[in-house]
Write an enzyme that holds these catalytic residues in place. Structure first.
Site, PDB file in Angstrom:
ATOM      1  CG  LEU A 146      -1.934  -1.097   1.391  1.00  0.00           C
ATOM      2  CD1 LEU A 146      -2.702  -0.927   2.705  1.00  0.00           C
ATOM      3  CD2 LEU A 146      -2.907  -1.119   0.218  1.00  0.00           C
ATOM      4  CG  ASP A 147       0.399   4.249  -2.969  1.00  0.00           C
ATOM      5  OD1 ASP A 147       1.217   3.416  -3.401  1.00  0.00           O
ATOM      6  OD2 ASP A 147      -0.462   4.798  -3.672  1.00  0.00           O
ATOM      7  NE  ARG A 148       3.931   9.613   2.623  1.00  0.00           N
ATOM      8  CZ  ARG A 148       4.394  10.823   2.319  1.00  0.00           C
ATOM      9  NH1 ARG A 148       5.650  11.138   2.598  1.00  0.00           N
ATOM     10  NH2 ARG A 148       3.614  11.700   1.701  1.00  0.00           N
ATOM     11  CG  ASP A 149       0.203   9.789   2.673  1.00  0.00           C
ATOM     12  OD1 ASP A 149       0.672   9.594   3.808  1.00  0.00           O
ATOM     13  OD2 ASP A 149       0.596  10.686   1.915  1.00  0.00           O
ATOM     14  NE  ARG A 198      -1.913   8.398  -5.132  1.00  0.00           N
ATOM     15  CZ  ARG A 198      -0.664   8.613  -4.729  1.00  0.00           C
ATOM     16  NH1 ARG A 198       0.100   7.602  -4.321  1.00  0.00           N
ATOM     17  NH2 ARG A 198      -0.160   9.834  -4.751  1.00  0.00           N
TER      18      ARG A 198
END
Length: 315
Positions: free
Chosen positions: A144-147, A254
Site C-alpha cells: 500500500l502507498d505511504r498514505d 489514483r
C-alpha cells in the site's frame, strides 16, 4: 536537517583514502549528522547500503546520502490493536496513513513491516515471557502507498509465499477500496481500462489502451490497467466511491481517477485538492477496506476487512 533531497557525490582522486563517513560528514557539514544518516541506513556506496563506514572508498565511486522527507525520521509503532487477522501463516494489519510499508533509501529500519516483525519477536504472554520462540520471516504479500490506509497482509511462513503469488497472478484475490474523489462521476457504476507505465521523468502515468504492449524508453512495456468503480454516495462537489482493481498496478486507483478528471481528495501528486470544504487534507483519502483470497495453505475462503477510516465521516 532540512529535506534537500539525496546528495550524489563522485569520489575525486584526492579523496580516495577517505572513508564514506568522512565524505558524508564533509558534505553535510558535521560528523554527527553523517552518523545519524548512517545509523538509519541512508549512506550508499555504488547503489548499496554502507555496512562498513570505515573502509576507504575508491576514486570514481559514487556516494549517495539519502535523507528523510522533511528532515524527520519516522518512528513507526505497532501494537496488538492494529491486528485484523492472524494465524500461523498470515498476519493482516490495519495500516495507518503516513507510514511506509517497507524500507526506504533513507531509512532501513522504521517501516511497517519492521514494526510488525519487532512486535511479533517481542510479544509476551502477559507475564513478560516470550509467548513462543520465533524467528521472523515476514513477507509483504502486497503493498500500500505511504498514505493509503487499511488492510495490509503479510506472510509469516515462507512456505506459503508461492501459493500467495499464484493467487494474485490468477486473479483469485479480490480487493476493495473506499475513496473520496473530487467532483461526481457521471455514471453510478463504470469500468476504466487503460495502459500503465512510467513516463520519461520516472513517474507513473496512464497510457491509451491501444498502447498496451508498447515498449517504453526505459525498456519496460505498457501494461493493462483495469479498475471497477461504484458510486456509494454523491456529495455535490465530491463522491464516495468503492473501487475494485482488477489488475495490480502501482498507484492504479489514483491514476485512473485523475485520468477521469476526478482525482482523490488530498492527492496533490496527481492533481487532487489539498483542502476540501475548508479542511486541510494531510494525505490522499484512499482506504483498503477489504481483501478476500483463498487461504494459501488450506484453500478455504478468507476475507479480511478494516474498520472505516475516520475521514468517511467528513461529509
Amino acid at each position: 536537517m532540512r529535506d534537500e533531497g539525496p546528495i550524489r557525490l563522485i569520489v575525486a582522486p584526492g579523496d580516495a583514502a577517505k572513508t564514506v563517513l568522512q565524505i558524508a560528514a564533509e558534505a553535510l557539514g558535521a560528523e554527527p549528522r553523517a552518523r545519524d544518516v548512517l545509523a538509519h541506513g541512508g549512506l550508499w556506496l555504488n547503489r548499496a547500503r554502507v555496512t562498513d563506514p570505515s573502509a576507504p572508498v575508491a576514486a570514481g565511486a559514487t556516494v549517495f546520502i539519502h535523507r528523510p522527507p522533511g528532515g524527520v525520521y519516522a518512528e513507526v509503532q505497532f501494537d496488538a490493536g492494529t491486528i485484523l487477522y492472524e494465524d500461523a501463516d498470515l498476519i493482516a494489519v490495519n495500516k495507518p496513513a503516513g507510514v511506509y510499508v517497507e524500507a526506504t533509501p533513507w531509512d532501513a529500519w522504521n517501516h511497517l513491516r519492521g514494526a510488525v516483525e519487532r512486535f511479533l519477536t517481542e510479544r509476551t504472554d502477559g507475564r513478560g515471557v516470550l509467548s513462543a520462540p520465533w524467528q521472523p520471516a515476514l513477507h509483504l504479500v502486497h503493498r500500500l502507498d505511504r498514505d493509503t490506509t487499511g488492510v495490509l497482509l503479510l506472510s509469516k511462513d515462507p512456505a506459503v509465499n508461492p501459493a500467495l503469488q499464484r493467487a494474485f497472478e490468477s486473479g483469485a484475490v479480490h480487493k476493495e477500496y473506499l475513496c473520496l474523489c473530487a467532483g461526481e462521476p457521471a455514471a453510478d457504476a463504470f469500468v476504466v481500462e487503460t495502459g500503465h507505465g512510467r513516463a520519461r521523468q520516472g513517474l507513473f502515468q496512464v497510457y491509451p489502451l491501444e498502447e498496451v504492449g508498447r515498449e517504453l524508453p526505459n525498456g519496460a512495456r505498457v501494461k493493462l490497467m483495469v479498475t471497477r468503480f461504484v458510486v456509494e454516495r454523491r456529495l455535490g462537489d465530491a463522491a464516495l466511491l468503492r473501487a475494485s482493481p482488477v489488475t495490480g498496478r502501482t498507484h492504479q486507483i489514483r491514476l485512473h481517477l485523475a485520468h477521469l478528471g476526478h482525482p482523490l481528495l488530498g492527492d496533490t501528486r496527481y492533481g487532487g485538492p489539498a483542502a476540501w470544504r475548508g479542511r486541510a487534507l494531510s494525505h490522499h483519502l484512499l482506504h483498503a477496506a477489504r481483501l478476500a483470497l483463498p487461504h494459501p495453505r488450506t484453500g478455504a475462503p478468507l476475507a479480511i476487512s478494516a474498520p472505516p477510516p475516520v475521514w468517511i465521516a467528513l461529509p
